[in-house]
Enzyme design. Structure first.
Site, PDB file in Angstrom:
ATOM      1  N   ASP A 269      37.563  27.189  -1.378  1.00 57.39           N
ATOM      2  CA  ASP A 269      38.089  26.400  -0.266  1.00 57.39           C
ATOM      3  C   ASP A 269      38.744  25.127  -0.787  1.00 57.39           C
ATOM      4  O   ASP A 269      38.067  24.143  -1.070  1.00 57.39           O
ATOM      5  CB  ASP A 269      36.947  26.065   0.713  1.00 57.39           C
ATOM      6  CG  ASP A 269      37.428  25.234   1.896  1.00 57.39           C
ATOM      7  OD1 ASP A 269      38.660  25.155   2.101  1.00 57.39           O
ATOM      8  OD2 ASP A 269      36.568  24.686   2.611  1.00 57.39           O
ATOM      9  N   LYS A 276      41.652  19.127   0.274  1.00 56.96           N
ATOM     10  CA  LYS A 276      40.462  18.318   0.012  1.00 56.96           C
ATOM     11  C   LYS A 276      40.731  17.339  -1.123  1.00 56.96           C
ATOM     12  O   LYS A 276      41.579  17.610  -1.975  1.00 56.96           O
ATOM     13  CB  LYS A 276      39.304  19.233  -0.425  1.00 56.96           C
ATOM     14  CG  LYS A 276      38.676  20.031   0.691  1.00 56.96           C
ATOM     15  CD  LYS A 276      37.512  20.866   0.167  1.00 56.96           C
ATOM     16  CE  LYS A 276      36.860  21.660   1.275  1.00 56.96           C
ATOM     17  NZ  LYS A 276      36.227  20.836   2.311  1.00 56.96           N
ATOM     18  N   ARG A 350      35.213  28.579  10.425  1.00 57.13           N
ATOM     19  CA  ARG A 350      35.109  29.062  11.813  1.00 57.13           C
ATOM     20  C   ARG A 350      36.246  30.033  12.133  1.00 57.13           C
ATOM     21  O   ARG A 350      36.107  30.904  12.978  1.00 57.13           O
ATOM     22  CB  ARG A 350      35.063  27.851  12.760  1.00 57.13           C
ATOM     23  CG  ARG A 350      36.289  26.987  12.724  1.00 57.13           C
ATOM     24  CD  ARG A 350      36.047  25.593  13.283  1.00 57.13           C
ATOM     25  NE  ARG A 350      35.398  24.707  12.318  1.00 57.13           N
ATOM     26  CZ  ARG A 350      35.062  23.449  12.563  1.00 57.13           C
ATOM     27  NH1 ARG A 350      35.287  22.913  13.757  1.00 57.13           N
ATOM     28  NH2 ARG A 350      34.477  22.707  11.637  1.00 57.13           N
TER      29      ARG A 350
END
Ligand code: BES
Ligand code: MN
Ligand code: ZN
Length: 493
Positions: A269, A276, A350
Site C-alpha cells: 500500500d 503515503k 474498504r
C-alpha cells in the site's frame, strides 16, 4: 514437533533433557516436593538463600542435578496465589521454552500439577502449550542467507492424562500454531515476492494439500464481469494483476451454511496518488495481513478437520500510483450497485473489501467476518494489544470477544452507531470513501456496513495487532488464534 501427554507417577524416573517445574516458594505441588527431595533439597535451599523467589515468570536454570533421570531443571515461578491469570500462564510457558531452547535441549517435560488458571480448564493449558511451542519454532528464512538456527526443542511431554479430549486440545493448539506461522510467513515476505498472484498460488497449494479444501481464483476480467469496479479501482495503477481468491473448506454437511472469513490482501500500500509519506512505508508490505490470517486459518481448520463449512475470501491487489491509477475525485460503481467517490486513494482497503463482502453474500453465509489492516486510526485508539471489533450484531460481537480472550488474542468492541454514517456523505456519489479526521476506524467500519446488510457480520481492524515494528519487526499472525478458537468452538471442537 512431537507433543505427547503422560501422567507422572515418579518424577525421579522422568528421562528428559529438561524438566520444567512451575513452582511457588513453598513448593506446594507434590511433584515439586518430590523433585526437591530427590536432588538433596537443592531447590528449597536456593529459595531459602534468596537465589530464587518464585515470582511469576521468574526463571532459574539448573544445568546439572543429581538424584533424577532428568539432565536439567528449569524452575519457573508462579507467584504465591492458588490461581494464575491466563496471561501469566503464557508468560510462564514462554519463559520455560526460552530457557530450555537457549540451553539447546531437544526434549522437554513440563510438569503441570497444581497449576490452576482462573476460569480455564486443564485442557486449555495443553492447547495453549501446544500453540506456544509451535509458534516458538517460527523462523523467517525466505530471503536471508544465514537464517537463525531452528528451535532446538523437538519433543514435548506434558504431564497429564493421555485421553481423547486432551489429545484433541493438543492437536487444536498445534494446528492453530501452524496457522499462525503460515500467516507470519506471508506477512513477513516482501511486497516484490508476496503479490496477489503469490497469495493465489499459496491458496491453490492448500487445495492440493487437503481433500477437504477447494480453491478458485477470479481474474480481473471475471471481476469486471461481476461489476467489482471498486476493487478494480485499487489495482488500476499497478502492474500486478488483482485476484479474488476463494478457499472453500467442506467439513460440515452440504446444507450447513458456511462461516465466511474475508481478508484484506493489499500486498503493498503506497497510498496510490494520495501517496503515503516515506517513513516506515516498507511496513505497508504488511497490508495483506488480513489475507494472511485467512490462509493461516483455512489451513488450521483443514488440519483440525472441523465439522463445519468455512469459506475464505481474499481481496488481493497492490495499491500503486501511475498514469493509469485512480485519482482523488474519481467515482466508481461497486458490485452492490452503490457508487463511491474516491476522495483519498489511500483509503483503499474498504474499496477492495466492499466488493469481496458483496461477493460473500453469494454463499448464503451463517456469518461473515472480515479481517483488515484498515486504519491508522485504530492503532491510535487501541495500540497493538487489541483488534478493533465492529459488528451489526451485538450477540455475535460478544461471542467473538469471549473467544478472543480464550485464545489470548483479544479484540475490543467499538461503536458502529448510525450517528457516524453522515460523515460519509458525498455530493457526487452514494458515499465518499473517507469520513474526515474524527473516528477514522469507525467511519471505515461504517463504510463496510453498507455492504453487509444481508447477513450477520463482524469486522476486525488489525492495523495495530498484525505486526510489531522496531528492532523486532515482524508479523504476529494475529488474529489466526481468535479465528481458530471461534471456529473450533462453533464445530464443538
Ligand atoms: N493500510 C492502511 C492503514 C494502516 C496504516 C494500517 C498504518 C497500519 C498502519 C490503510 O490503507 C490506510 O492507508 N488508511 C488510511 C485511511 C485514511 C486515508 C482515511 C489511514 O489510516 O491513514
Ligand atoms: Mn491505504
Ligand atoms: Zn491499506
Amino acid at each position: 514437533m512431537q507433543i505427547s501427554l503422560k501422567p507422572c507417577k515418579d518424577v525421579t524416573t522422568v528421562n528428559t533433557d529438561c524438566l520444567i517445574l512451575i513452582v511457588d516458594s513453598t513448593l506446594s505441588a507434590s511433584i515439586a516436593k518430590a523433585t526437591d527431595a530427590a536432588c538433596g533439597s537443592t531447590i528449597s535451599q536456593l529459595i531459602k538463600r534468596g537465589d530464587f523467589k518464585a515470582k511469576t515468570g521468574e526463571v532459574l536454570y539448573l544445568p546439572a542435578v543429581t538424584g533424577l533421570k532428568a539432565q536439567r531443571i528449569v524452575l519457573i515461578g508462579k507467584g504465591e496465589n492458588a490461581e494464575i491469570k491466563d496471561s501469566e500462564f503464557d508468560k510462564i510457558i514462554n519463559a520455560g521454552i526460552n530457557s530450555a531452547s537457549v540451553a539447546g535441549c531437544k526434549d522437554i517435560s513440563v510438569m503441570l500439577d497444581n497449576v490452576n488458571v482462573t476460569d480455564r480448564k486443564t485442557a486449555w493449558q495443553y492447547q495453549r502449550i501446544a500453540q506456544l511451542i509451535t509458534t516458538a519454532g517460527y523462523r523467517y528464512t525466505a530471503t536471508v542467507s544465514k537464517p537463525k538456527p531452528p528451535l532446538s526443542i523437538r519433543r514435548v511431554t506434558l504431564q497429564g492424562a493421555n485421553n481423547d479430549a486432551n489429545r484433541r486440545a493438543v492437536h487444536i493448539g498445534a494446528s492453530t500454531g501452524k496457522g499462525i506461522n503460515i500467516a507470519c510467513d506471508l506477512g513477513d515476505l516482501p511486497g516484490n515476492i508476496c503479490t496477489p498472484n503469490y497469495l493465489a498460488s499459496e491458496a491453490r497449494a492448500l487445495g492440493r494439500k487437503y481433500d477437504s479444501v477447494s480453491v478458485s481464483v477470479l481474474d480481473e476480467k471475471k471481476m469486471a464481469q461481476l461489476g467489482m469496479h471498486s476493487l478494480l479501482s485499487v489495482t488500476a495503477g499497478s502492474d500486478q494483476p488483482a485476484r479474488l481468491i476463494v478457499i472453500e473448506y467442506n467439513g460440515g454437511k452440504k446444507a450447513d451454511k458456511p462461516h465466511v472469513i474475508v481478508g484484506k490482501g493489499v500486498t503493498f500500500d503506497t497510498g496510490g496518488i494520495s501517496l503515503k509519506p516515506g517513513a516506515k512505508m516498507d511496513e505497508m508490505k504488511y497490508d495483506m495481513c488480513g489475507a494472511a490470517s485467512v490462509v493461516g486459518t483455512m489451513s488450521a481448520v483443514a488440519e483440525m478437520d472441523l465439522k463445519l463449512n468455512v469459506v475464505g475470501i481474499i481481496a488481493a491487489a497492490e495499491n500503486m500510483p501511475s498514469g493509469s491509477a485512480t485519482k482523488p475525485g474519481d467515482v466508481v460503481t461497486s458490485m452492490s450497485g452503490q457508487t463511491i467517490e474516491i476522495l483519498n486513494t489511500d483509503a483503499e482497503g474498504r474499496l477492495v473489501l466492499c466488493d469481496a463482502l458483496t461477493y460473500a453474500g453469494k454463499f448464503k453465509p451463517e456469518s461473515v467476518i472480515d479481517i483488515a489492516t484498515l486504519t491508522g486510526a485504530c492503532v491510535v485508539a487501541l495500540g497493538k494489544h487489541a483488534a478493533g471489533l465492529f459488528s451489526n450484531d451485538d450477540g455475535f460481537a460478544a461471542e467473538l470477544l469471549e473467544q478472543g480472550k480464550l485464545a489470548q488474542d483479544r479484540a475490543w468492541h467499538m461503536p458502529l452507531w448510525d450517528d457516524y454514517q453522515g460523515q460519509l456523505d458525498s455530493n457526487f456519489a452514494d458515499m465518499a470513501n473517507i469520513g474526515g479526521p474524527e473516528a477514522g476506524s469507525v467511519t471505515a467500519a461504517c463504510f463496510l456496513s453498507r455492504f453487509t446488510k444481508d447477513y450477520r457480520w463482524a469486522h476486525l481492524d488489525i492495523a495495530g495487532a498484525a505486526w510489531n515494528g522496531g528492532a523486532n519487526k515482524g508479523a504476529t499472525g494475529r488474529p489466526v488464534g481468535l479465528l481458530c478458537q471461534y471456529l473450533s468452538s462453533k464445530a464443538g471442537s
